[in-house]
Scaffold this motif. Structure first.
Motif, PDB file in Angstrom:
ATOM      1  N   GLY A 114     -33.376  25.204 -14.456  1.00  0.00           N
ATOM      2  CA  GLY A 114     -34.387  24.161 -14.594  1.00  0.00           C
ATOM      3  C   GLY A 114     -34.829  23.603 -13.250  1.00  0.00           C
ATOM      4  O   GLY A 114     -36.011  23.330 -13.041  1.00  0.00           O
ATOM      5  N   LEU A 115     -33.890  23.442 -12.315  1.00  0.00           N
ATOM      6  CA  LEU A 115     -34.247  22.918 -11.002  1.00  0.00           C
ATOM      7  C   LEU A 115     -35.134  23.883 -10.234  1.00  0.00           C
ATOM      8  O   LEU A 115     -36.056  23.473  -9.523  1.00  0.00           O
ATOM      9  N   LEU A 116     -34.882  25.171 -10.364  1.00  0.00           N
ATOM     10  CA  LEU A 116     -35.622  26.159  -9.595  1.00  0.00           C
ATOM     11  C   LEU A 116     -36.953  26.540 -10.234  1.00  0.00           C
ATOM     12  O   LEU A 116     -37.935  26.776  -9.530  1.00  0.00           O
ATOM     13  N   LEU A 117     -37.009  26.603 -11.562  1.00  0.00           N
ATOM     14  CA  LEU A 117     -38.207  27.110 -12.238  1.00  0.00           C
ATOM     15  C   LEU A 117     -38.940  26.076 -13.068  1.00  0.00           C
ATOM     16  O   LEU A 117     -40.145  26.219 -13.290  1.00  0.00           O
ATOM     17  N   GLY A 118     -38.252  25.051 -13.546  1.00  0.00           N
ATOM     18  CA  GLY A 118     -38.901  24.101 -14.430  1.00  0.00           C
ATOM     19  C   GLY A 118     -38.649  24.424 -15.889  1.00  0.00           C
ATOM     20  O   GLY A 118     -37.766  25.229 -16.233  1.00  0.00           O
ATOM     21  N   GLY A 119     -39.455  23.827 -16.777  1.00  0.00           N
ATOM     22  CA  GLY A 119     -39.213  23.930 -18.209  1.00  0.00           C
ATOM     23  C   GLY A 119     -39.606  25.267 -18.818  1.00  0.00           C
ATOM     24  O   GLY A 119     -38.758  26.087 -19.185  1.00  0.00           O
ATOM     25  N   GLU A 120     -40.900  25.533 -18.926  1.00  0.00           N
ATOM     26  CA  GLU A 120     -41.375  26.724 -19.618  1.00  0.00           C
ATOM     27  C   GLU A 120     -40.976  28.020 -18.911  1.00  0.00           C
ATOM     28  O   GLU A 120     -40.496  28.947 -19.559  1.00  0.00           O
ATOM     29  N   PRO A 121     -41.170  28.151 -17.587  1.00  0.00           N
ATOM     30  CA  PRO A 121     -40.689  29.392 -16.946  1.00  0.00           C
ATOM     31  C   PRO A 121     -39.181  29.583 -17.075  1.00  0.00           C
ATOM     32  O   PRO A 121     -38.706  30.697 -17.272  1.00  0.00           O
ATOM     33  N   GLY A 122     -38.406  28.477 -16.970  1.00  0.00           N
ATOM     34  CA  GLY A 122     -36.967  28.586 -17.138  1.00  0.00           C
ATOM     35  C   GLY A 122     -36.575  28.991 -18.543  1.00  0.00           C
ATOM     36  O   GLY A 122     -35.607  29.734 -18.743  1.00  0.00           O
ATOM     37  N   LYS A 123     -37.345  28.540 -19.522  1.00  0.00           N
ATOM     38  CA  LYS A 123     -37.083  28.930 -20.912  1.00  0.00           C
ATOM     39  C   LYS A 123     -37.236  30.435 -21.098  1.00  0.00           C
ATOM     40  O   LYS A 123     -36.409  31.091 -21.743  1.00  0.00           O
ATOM     41  N   SER A 178     -34.341  25.785 -25.157  1.00  0.00           N
ATOM     42  CA  SER A 178     -35.698  25.256 -25.137  1.00  0.00           C
ATOM     43  C   SER A 178     -36.023  24.668 -23.766  1.00  0.00           C
ATOM     44  O   SER A 178     -35.131  24.386 -22.959  1.00  0.00           O
ATOM     45  N   ALA A 179     -37.319  24.462 -23.527  1.00  0.00           N
ATOM     46  CA  ALA A 179     -37.737  23.834 -22.275  1.00  0.00           C
ATOM     47  C   ALA A 179     -37.246  22.393 -22.196  1.00  0.00           C
ATOM     48  O   ALA A 179     -36.895  21.910 -21.110  1.00  0.00           O
ATOM     49  N   ASP A 180     -37.198  21.698 -23.344  1.00  0.00           N
ATOM     50  CA  ASP A 180     -36.702  20.318 -23.356  1.00  0.00           C
ATOM     51  C   ASP A 180     -35.243  20.245 -22.938  1.00  0.00           C
ATOM     52  O   ASP A 180     -34.812  19.293 -22.275  1.00  0.00           O
ATOM     53  N   THR A 181     -34.456  21.254 -23.324  1.00  0.00           N
ATOM     54  CA  THR A 181     -33.050  21.270 -22.931  1.00  0.00           C
ATOM     55  C   THR A 181     -32.913  21.378 -21.417  1.00  0.00           C
ATOM     56  O   THR A 181     -32.103  20.678 -20.790  1.00  0.00           O
ATOM     57  N   LEU A 182     -33.701  22.246 -20.808  1.00  0.00           N
ATOM     58  CA  LEU A 182     -33.651  22.388 -19.355  1.00  0.00           C
ATOM     59  C   LEU A 182     -34.053  21.094 -18.668  1.00  0.00           C
ATOM     60  O   LEU A 182     -33.452  20.702 -17.658  1.00  0.00           O
ATOM     61  N   LEU A 183     -35.082  20.423 -19.189  1.00  0.00           N
ATOM     62  CA  LEU A 183     -35.512  19.164 -18.585  1.00  0.00           C
ATOM     63  C   LEU A 183     -34.451  18.081 -18.749  1.00  0.00           C
ATOM     64  O   LEU A 183     -34.272  17.235 -17.869  1.00  0.00           O
ATOM     65  N   ARG A 184     -33.746  18.090 -19.876  1.00  0.00           N
ATOM     66  CA  ARG A 184     -32.640  17.129 -20.051  1.00  0.00           C
ATOM     67  C   ARG A 184     -31.534  17.400 -19.042  1.00  0.00           C
ATOM     68  O   ARG A 184     -30.923  16.476 -18.512  1.00  0.00           O
ATOM     69  N   ARG A 185     -31.248  18.658 -18.781  1.00  0.00           N
ATOM     70  CA  ARG A 185     -30.229  18.995 -17.785  1.00  0.00           C
ATOM     71  C   ARG A 185     -30.646  18.463 -16.409  1.00  0.00           C
ATOM     72  O   ARG A 185     -29.802  17.966 -15.644  1.00  0.00           O
ATOM     73  N   ILE A 186     -31.931  18.570 -16.071  1.00  0.00           N
ATOM     74  CA  ILE A 186     -32.396  18.077 -14.773  1.00  0.00           C
ATOM     75  C   ILE A 186     -32.235  16.570 -14.688  1.00  0.00           C
ATOM     76  O   ILE A 186     -31.740  16.035 -13.692  1.00  0.00           O
TER      77      ILE A 186
END
Length: 542
Positions: A113-122, A133-141
């Motif tokens: 999530g830090l390197l790519l963001g939400g949708e690309p990281g998903k 999900s992208a929301d999960t990655l954003l929560r981790r950030i």
């Protein structure tokens, strides 16, 4: 042994079995420690109350999604004074309470999530076999903790656009360690002052020339030395020179017109020489014009070489190859192009081709077909080149002169372009640019402004403030151009920071680089990220 390979840092777990199906890998585990510590009173207990199962996701294995089937136990707290009677054993090296993913999977998701963001990281997570999900990655950030920084001694301050033209923020950098410290949601003096008060110890503040930052630095760290950014100072100086040129457009037009007339006269004289030297008895053709250009190039090469310029610089300035420059310098006169020797397959058909041309048949296709009927074996291009040569020789001298004048036409340069010509050193200008600058400097106000700006440029580039007070007095005097007076008064208001820029080694160059990286991260998030998410991602990557 298999337990240690799969979970090398986790003790107290035993793998019971592994089951693999088409979609994922299941690993059945159970805790084997004889006792557990109560999270409330920190007292160990060996009294087991009951058992239950948790199913967290783990890192993928060979590209397959991995899920743990973890059997954990509930214990009875043996401390009668403890508020908690029953507690679950904690496996803090593997998983947090109530979590549905292991710690190592959460760490990987956070880094993605830090390197790519939400949708690309998903999309990458799905490809690697740990879909989320992208929301999960954003929560981790957002849940990640900010890195700790040591006290800052030299601080760099600059603004950046969260929404260009509407909303701006402030970036703070440690210039000694070359890293970003913090991002502020606006660029007001109060925000900067509050940050400086909460982070004491700043001794030097490098900033741009904005009044808000100057005021905020004075309020939050009055003991700190403020240093104006040298790049912005030079930019303001060049813009001041451009304003001077805007005010004296009459002299600019006269200078450009005079240089254009001289160049046109020179081209006309050289065209006349080429016409006299041409073998054509009627009018100059394209070869004469090309020869005229090469003769001009030859004369420029000789002139620059006599002035002491090296072959490399001559080639760079005239935009020709070094082999051409050497060939011109070795020749004692202009090297004429050798005439072609030999015969053409069209020569035996000249007696048939010329009458048809004189009769009005001028299309190369028609002439080529008629010659083919008479036994001509050559290609169409041979006839086409010959007809093109005859057609150009029919041009009148006025047409040729008009074409040459169009090639040599000089348009009125913009004020920005002229300011750059006056800004650059003379030895870095081209031949025509030197002539134009020489004419421009005949205007007294432009000459005075150019001299003052060059002196200011030397102060900044050489980092020497000797004579600064005298320059400031001359720039603010009534004899100086109005634009220079305004520029001098502006510098006088911020005099200490400007003088510090001439003496200090610090400047905002690396801060501009961090702003550029911040823009890249913002655009990766499609410009829709909230400030807190952008700040968390950027600071953790810094």
């Amino acid at each position: 042994m298999s337990d240690f390979i799969v979970f090398p840092r986790i003790h107290g777990l035993k793998i019971q079995r592994m089951v693999q199906d088409e979609n994922h890998l299941l690993i059945y585990l159970r805790a084997v420690n004889s006792q557990a510590c109560c999270p409330e009173c920190q007292q160990n207990s060996h009294r087991i109350h009951s058992r239950y199962t948790r199913s967290p996701s783990d890192l993928p294995c060979f590209g397959q999604k991995t899920q743990l089937i973890l059997q954990v136990r509930r214990f009875v707290c043996i401390n009668q004074n403890c508020k908690r009677k029953i507690f679950t054993e904690r496996l803090t090296e593997l998983i947090q309470p109530y979590a549905r993913t292991t710690l190592r999977l959460s760490k990987v998701q956070r880094q993605i999530g830090l390197l790519l963001g939400g949708e690309p990281g998903k999309q990458l997570s799905r490809f690697l076999g740990m879909p989320c999900s992208a929301d999960t990655l954003l929560r981790r950030i957002r849940a990640s903790s900010r890195p700790d920084y040591s006290p800052v001694r030299v601080l760099g301050v600059d603004d950046w656009a969260l929404r260009r033209g509407q909303r701006y923020g402030t970036i703070l950098c440690d210039l000694e360690k070359r890293q970003v410290i913090d991002l502020l949601p606006d660029r007001t003096s109060d925000s900067l002052a509050d940050w400086l008060i909460s982070h004491p110890g700043v001794e030097i503040i490098s900033r741009d020339r904005g009044g808000e930052y100057a005021c905020g630095a004075a309020q939050g760290a009055p003991q700190a030395i403020q240093v104006a950014d040298r790049w912005h100072l030079l930019k303001n100086a060049r813009e001041t020179l451009q304003k001077v040129i805007d005010r004296h457009q009459k002299q600019v037009r006269e200078s450009v017109k005079l240089v254009a007339e001289r160049e046109s006269q020179l081209s006309s004289n050289q065209l006349h020489d080429s016409m006299q030297l041409s073998n054509s008895s009627t009018t100059p053709n394209t070869e004469n014009i090309s020869r005229s250009k090469k003769r001009m190039l030859y004369e420029q090469v000789c002139e620059l070489h006599q002035s002491g310029m090296s072959i490399r610089k001559i080639a760079s300035q005239l935009r020709v190859g070094r082999r051409t420059v050497r060939r011109y310098l070795r020749a004692d006169a202009f090297p004429e192009r050798a005439k072609r020797s030999g015969t053409s397959c069209l020569d035996p058909y000249q007696d048939e081709l010329k009458p048809m041309w004189d009769a009005g048949v001028t299309r190369a296709t028609v002439l080529w077909k008629r010659l083919k009927e008479q036994g001509f074996q050559g290609s169409y291009s041979v006839v086409s080149r010959k007809i093109t040569l005859w057609r150009k020789r029919l041009q009148t001298p006025g047409d040729c002169q008009r074409m040459l004048n169009n090639l040599r036409a000089v348009q009125l340069p913009s004020s920005r372009h002229l300011s750059w010509l006056l800004w650059k050193p003379v030895d870095k200008l081209k031949r025509n640019e030197k002539k134009l600058v020489k004419e421009l400097l005949k205007a007294p106000k432009i000459l005075q402004a150019t001299q003052l700006i060059h002196e200011f440029q030397a102060f900044i580039q050489q980092k020497n403030s000797t004579g600064w007070d005298d320059w400031l007095e001359r720039a603010c005097s009534e004899d100086a151009p109005i634009e220079i007076q305004r520029f001098g008064k502006n510098l006088k208001q911020d005099g200490q920071a400007v003088k510090a820029a001439m003496e200090s080694e610090w400047s905002n160059g690396q801060v501009e680089g961090q702003v550029n990286r911040l823009k890249m991260v913002k655009r990766q998030m499609y410009g829709r990220a909230s400030f807190d998410l952008l700040r968390a991602r950027f600071l953790n990557n810094a």
